[in-house]
Scaffold this motif. Sequence first.
Motif, PDB file in Angstrom:
ATOM      1  N   VAL A  15       0.841  -1.178  -0.031  1.00 32.93           N
ATOM      2  CA  VAL A  15      -0.112   0.079   0.028  1.00 32.93           C
ATOM      3  C   VAL A  15       0.861   1.312   0.020  1.00 32.93           C
ATOM      4  O   VAL A  15       0.447   2.221  -0.758  1.00 32.93           O
ATOM      5  CB  VAL A  15      -0.975  -0.086   1.189  1.00 32.93           C
ATOM      6  CG1 VAL A  15      -1.717   1.323   1.240  1.00 32.93           C
ATOM      7  CG2 VAL A  15      -2.009  -0.971   1.059  1.00 32.93           C
ATOM      8  N   LEU A  16       1.888   1.172   0.824  1.00 33.29           N
ATOM      9  CA  LEU A  16       2.695   2.351   0.815  1.00 33.29           C
ATOM     10  C   LEU A  16       3.559   2.485  -0.715  1.00 33.29           C
ATOM     11  O   LEU A  16       3.713   3.750  -0.968  1.00 33.29           O
ATOM     12  CB  LEU A  16       3.767   2.191   2.020  1.00 33.29           C
ATOM     13  CG  LEU A  16       3.387   2.490   3.272  1.00 33.29           C
ATOM     14  CD1 LEU A  16       4.443   2.175   4.364  1.00 33.29           C
ATOM     15  CD2 LEU A  16       2.659   3.798   3.492  1.00 33.29           C
ATOM     16  N   ALA A  17       3.811   1.586  -1.109  1.00 34.72           N
ATOM     17  CA  ALA A  17       4.476   1.583  -2.418  1.00 34.72           C
ATOM     18  C   ALA A  17       3.558   2.266  -3.534  1.00 34.72           C
ATOM     19  O   ALA A  17       3.939   3.228  -4.148  1.00 34.72           O
ATOM     20  CB  ALA A  17       5.098   0.404  -2.769  1.00 34.72           C
ATOM     21  N   VAL A  18       2.326   1.966  -3.314  1.00 32.79           N
ATOM     22  CA  VAL A  18       1.333   2.267  -4.494  1.00 32.79           C
ATOM     23  C   VAL A  18       1.279   3.968  -3.989  1.00 32.79           C
ATOM     24  O   VAL A  18       1.165   4.608  -5.039  1.00 32.79           O
ATOM     25  CB  VAL A  18       0.099   1.550  -4.358  1.00 32.79           C
ATOM     26  CG1 VAL A  18      -0.982   2.308  -5.232  1.00 32.79           C
ATOM     27  CG2 VAL A  18       0.212   0.262  -4.901  1.00 32.79           C
ATOM     28  N   LEU A  19       0.841   4.087  -2.825  1.00 31.87           N
ATOM     29  CA  LEU A  19       0.615   5.616  -2.365  1.00 31.87           C
ATOM     30  C   LEU A  19       1.973   6.264  -2.770  1.00 31.87           C
ATOM     31  O   LEU A  19       1.794   7.405  -3.286  1.00 31.87           O
ATOM     32  CB  LEU A  19       0.555   5.851  -1.030  1.00 31.87           C
ATOM     33  CG  LEU A  19      -0.841   5.310  -0.424  1.00 31.87           C
ATOM     34  CD1 LEU A  19      -0.871   5.282   1.008  1.00 31.87           C
ATOM     35  CD2 LEU A  19      -1.988   5.982  -1.063  1.00 31.87           C
ATOM     36  N   GLY A  20       3.136   6.022  -2.538  1.00 32.25           N
ATOM     37  CA  GLY A  20       4.144   6.604  -3.067  1.00 32.25           C
ATOM     38  C   GLY A  20       4.110   6.866  -4.668  1.00 32.25           C
ATOM     39  O   GLY A  20       4.538   7.918  -5.120  1.00 32.25           O
ATOM     40  N   ALA A  21       3.966   5.764  -5.450  1.00 33.16           N
ATOM     41  CA  ALA A  21       3.887   6.152  -6.878  1.00 33.16           C
ATOM     42  C   ALA A  21       3.011   7.093  -7.130  1.00 33.16           C
ATOM     43  O   ALA A  21       2.847   7.797  -8.208  1.00 33.16           O
ATOM     44  CB  ALA A  21       3.568   4.733  -7.456  1.00 33.16           C
ATOM     45  N   VAL A  22       1.754   6.901  -6.685  1.00 32.56           N
ATOM     46  CA  VAL A  22       0.580   7.738  -7.343  1.00 32.56           C
ATOM     47  C   VAL A  22       1.036   9.199  -6.469  1.00 32.56           C
ATOM     48  O   VAL A  22       0.613  10.288  -7.406  1.00 32.56           O
ATOM     49  CB  VAL A  22      -0.909   7.404  -6.252  1.00 32.56           C
ATOM     50  CG1 VAL A  22      -1.765   8.362  -6.480  1.00 32.56           C
ATOM     51  CG2 VAL A  22      -1.135   6.095  -6.872  1.00 32.56           C
ATOM     52  N   THR A  23       1.425   9.439  -5.493  1.00 29.92           N
ATOM     53  CA  THR A  23       2.042  10.912  -5.057  1.00 29.92           C
ATOM     54  C   THR A  23       3.028  11.205  -5.938  1.00 29.92           C
ATOM     55  O   THR A  23       2.774  12.564  -6.460  1.00 29.92           O
ATOM     56  CB  THR A  23       2.589  10.887  -3.605  1.00 29.92           C
ATOM     57  OG1 THR A  23       1.493  10.356  -2.895  1.00 29.92           O
ATOM     58  CG2 THR A  23       2.931  11.958  -3.083  1.00 29.92           C
ATOM     59  N   TYR A  24       3.802  10.645  -6.671  1.00 29.86           N
ATOM     60  CA  TYR A  24       4.707  11.072  -7.431  1.00 29.86           C
ATOM     61  C   TYR A  24       4.312  11.521  -8.623  1.00 29.86           C
ATOM     62  O   TYR A  24       4.665  12.454  -9.247  1.00 29.86           O
ATOM     63  CB  TYR A  24       5.874  10.083  -7.693  1.00 29.86           C
ATOM     64  CG  TYR A  24       7.020  10.324  -8.722  1.00 29.86           C
ATOM     65  CD1 TYR A  24       7.973  11.287  -8.339  1.00 29.86           C
ATOM     66  CD2 TYR A  24       6.880   9.691 -10.063  1.00 29.86           C
ATOM     67  CE1 TYR A  24       8.926  11.621  -9.318  1.00 29.86           C
ATOM     68  CE2 TYR A  24       7.879  10.285 -10.935  1.00 29.86           C
ATOM     69  CZ  TYR A  24       8.810  11.223 -10.451  1.00 29.86           C
ATOM     70  OH  TYR A  24       9.903  11.583 -11.560  1.00 29.86           O
ATOM     71  N   VAL A  25       3.347  10.538  -9.096  1.00 26.15           N
ATOM     72  CA  VAL A  25       2.799  10.951 -10.432  1.00 26.15           C
ATOM     73  C   VAL A  25       1.853  12.181 -10.420  1.00 26.15           C
ATOM     74  O   VAL A  25       1.969  13.276 -11.088  1.00 26.15           O
ATOM     75  CB  VAL A  25       1.645   9.874 -11.070  1.00 26.15           C
ATOM     76  CG1 VAL A  25       0.855  10.438 -12.009  1.00 26.15           C
ATOM     77  CG2 VAL A  25       2.784   8.525 -11.373  1.00 26.15           C
ATOM     78  N   LEU A  26       1.157  12.424  -9.345  1.00 28.37           N
ATOM     79  CA  LEU A  26       0.317  13.708  -9.068  1.00 28.37           C
ATOM     80  C   LEU A  26       1.273  14.998  -8.823  1.00 28.37           C
ATOM     81  O   LEU A  26       1.118  15.820  -9.637  1.00 28.37           O
ATOM     82  CB  LEU A  26      -0.417  13.432  -7.932  1.00 28.37           C
ATOM     83  CG  LEU A  26      -1.750  12.648  -7.957  1.00 28.37           C
ATOM     84  CD1 LEU A  26      -2.513  12.482  -6.599  1.00 28.37           C
ATOM     85  CD2 LEU A  26      -2.480  13.142  -9.104  1.00 28.37           C
ATOM     86  N   LEU A  27       2.301  14.788  -8.109  1.00 30.01           N
ATOM     87  CA  LEU A  27       3.345  15.964  -8.047  1.00 30.01           C
ATOM     88  C   LEU A  27       3.894  16.239  -9.480  1.00 30.01           C
ATOM     89  O   LEU A  27       4.244  17.504  -9.703  1.00 30.01           O
ATOM     90  CB  LEU A  27       4.339  15.329  -6.995  1.00 30.01           C
ATOM     91  CG  LEU A  27       5.199  16.216  -6.318  1.00 30.01           C
ATOM     92  CD1 LEU A  27       4.297  17.548  -5.702  1.00 30.01           C
ATOM     93  CD2 LEU A  27       6.166  15.796  -5.330  1.00 30.01           C
ATOM     94  N   LYS A  28       4.196  15.021 -10.046  1.00 29.05           N
ATOM     95  CA  LYS A  28       4.999  15.477 -11.418  1.00 29.05           C
ATOM     96  C   LYS A  28       4.067  16.343 -12.464  1.00 29.05           C
ATOM     97  O   LYS A  28       4.498  17.196 -13.130  1.00 29.05           O
ATOM     98  CB  LYS A  28       5.455  14.237 -12.047  1.00 29.05           C
ATOM     99  CG  LYS A  28       6.183  14.232 -13.227  1.00 29.05           C
ATOM    100  CD  LYS A  28       6.920  12.970 -13.813  1.00 29.05           C
ATOM    101  CE  LYS A  28       7.607  13.224 -15.148  1.00 29.05           C
ATOM    102  NZ  LYS A  28       8.176  12.079 -15.654  1.00 29.05           N
ATOM    103  N   ASN A  29       2.775  15.836 -12.413  1.00 30.08           N
ATOM    104  CA  ASN A  29       1.690  16.389 -13.014  1.00 30.08           C
ATOM    105  C   ASN A  29       1.548  17.652 -12.854  1.00 30.08           C
ATOM    106  O   ASN A  29       1.470  18.793 -13.460  1.00 30.08           O
ATOM    107  CB  ASN A  29       0.274  15.705 -13.204  1.00 30.08           C
ATOM    108  CG  ASN A  29       0.536  14.371 -14.139  1.00 30.08           C
ATOM    109  OD1 ASN A  29       1.286  14.198 -14.754  1.00 30.08           O
ATOM    110  ND2 ASN A  29      -0.377  13.446 -13.793  1.00 30.08           N
ATOM    111  N   TRP A  30       1.531  18.124 -11.622  1.00 29.90           N
ATOM    112  CA  TRP A  30       1.403  19.528 -10.830  1.00 29.90           C
ATOM    113  C   TRP A  30       2.364  20.482 -11.298  1.00 29.90           C
ATOM    114  O   TRP A  30       2.423  21.546 -11.680  1.00 29.90           O
ATOM    115  CB  TRP A  30       1.215  19.611  -9.443  1.00 29.90           C
ATOM    116  CG  TRP A  30       1.325  20.914  -8.533  1.00 29.90           C
ATOM    117  CD1 TRP A  30       0.520  21.717  -8.639  1.00 29.90           C
ATOM    118  CD2 TRP A  30       2.467  21.178  -8.488  1.00 29.90           C
ATOM    119  NE1 TRP A  30       0.981  22.868  -7.933  1.00 29.90           N
ATOM    120  CE2 TRP A  30       2.402  22.685  -7.777  1.00 29.90           C
ATOM    121  CE3 TRP A  30       3.815  20.604  -7.710  1.00 29.90           C
ATOM    122  CZ2 TRP A  30       3.192  23.445  -7.148  1.00 29.90           C
ATOM    123  CZ3 TRP A  30       4.848  21.566  -7.365  1.00 29.90           C
ATOM    124  CH2 TRP A  30       4.558  22.986  -6.829  1.00 29.90           C
ATOM    125  N   ALA A  31       3.808  19.759 -11.263  1.00 30.49           N
ATOM    126  CA  ALA A  31       4.962  20.515 -11.346  1.00 30.49           C
ATOM    127  C   ALA A  31       5.060  20.981 -12.815  1.00 30.49           C
ATOM    128  O   ALA A  31       5.747  22.084 -13.331  1.00 30.49           O
ATOM    129  CB  ALA A  31       6.273  19.716 -10.993  1.00 30.49           C
TER     130      ALA A  31
END
Length: 113
Positions: A15-31
């Motif tokens: 779950v932590l790995a999936v949350l980390g990957a989703v957070t990274y994708v969202l952060l990258k799109n925002w950036a």
Amino acid sequence: MLSSILTYIGILLSVLAVLGAVTYVLLKNWAEGAYAALKEKNAAISQCDIDAFVMGMGRSSSSSDNPQNPPDKIKVCLVNKLRIGSRSASTKPIPLECTPSTHVKGLWVSRAV
């Protein structure tokens, strides 16, 4: 008992790995959007080329000339957001005054009036 604990730990790590990957994708799109907006906003106010500034920052001269080494947009946008916040640049001058330092003899300091 031990196998159920290991199962829970495995599920938690997944779950932590999936949350980390989703957070990274969202952060990258925002950036991506924030970086484009930052470039557009700076172009309208100043002649500062943010790409040239970021590409030369903190890198050796050999790597700053390399076009294959793009700026880290997430880092640039997060640092800009933390340092600048919602404030915007202004071309209006800030009135300053110079006064003698109270701590060092012969030193003059400037401050906003």
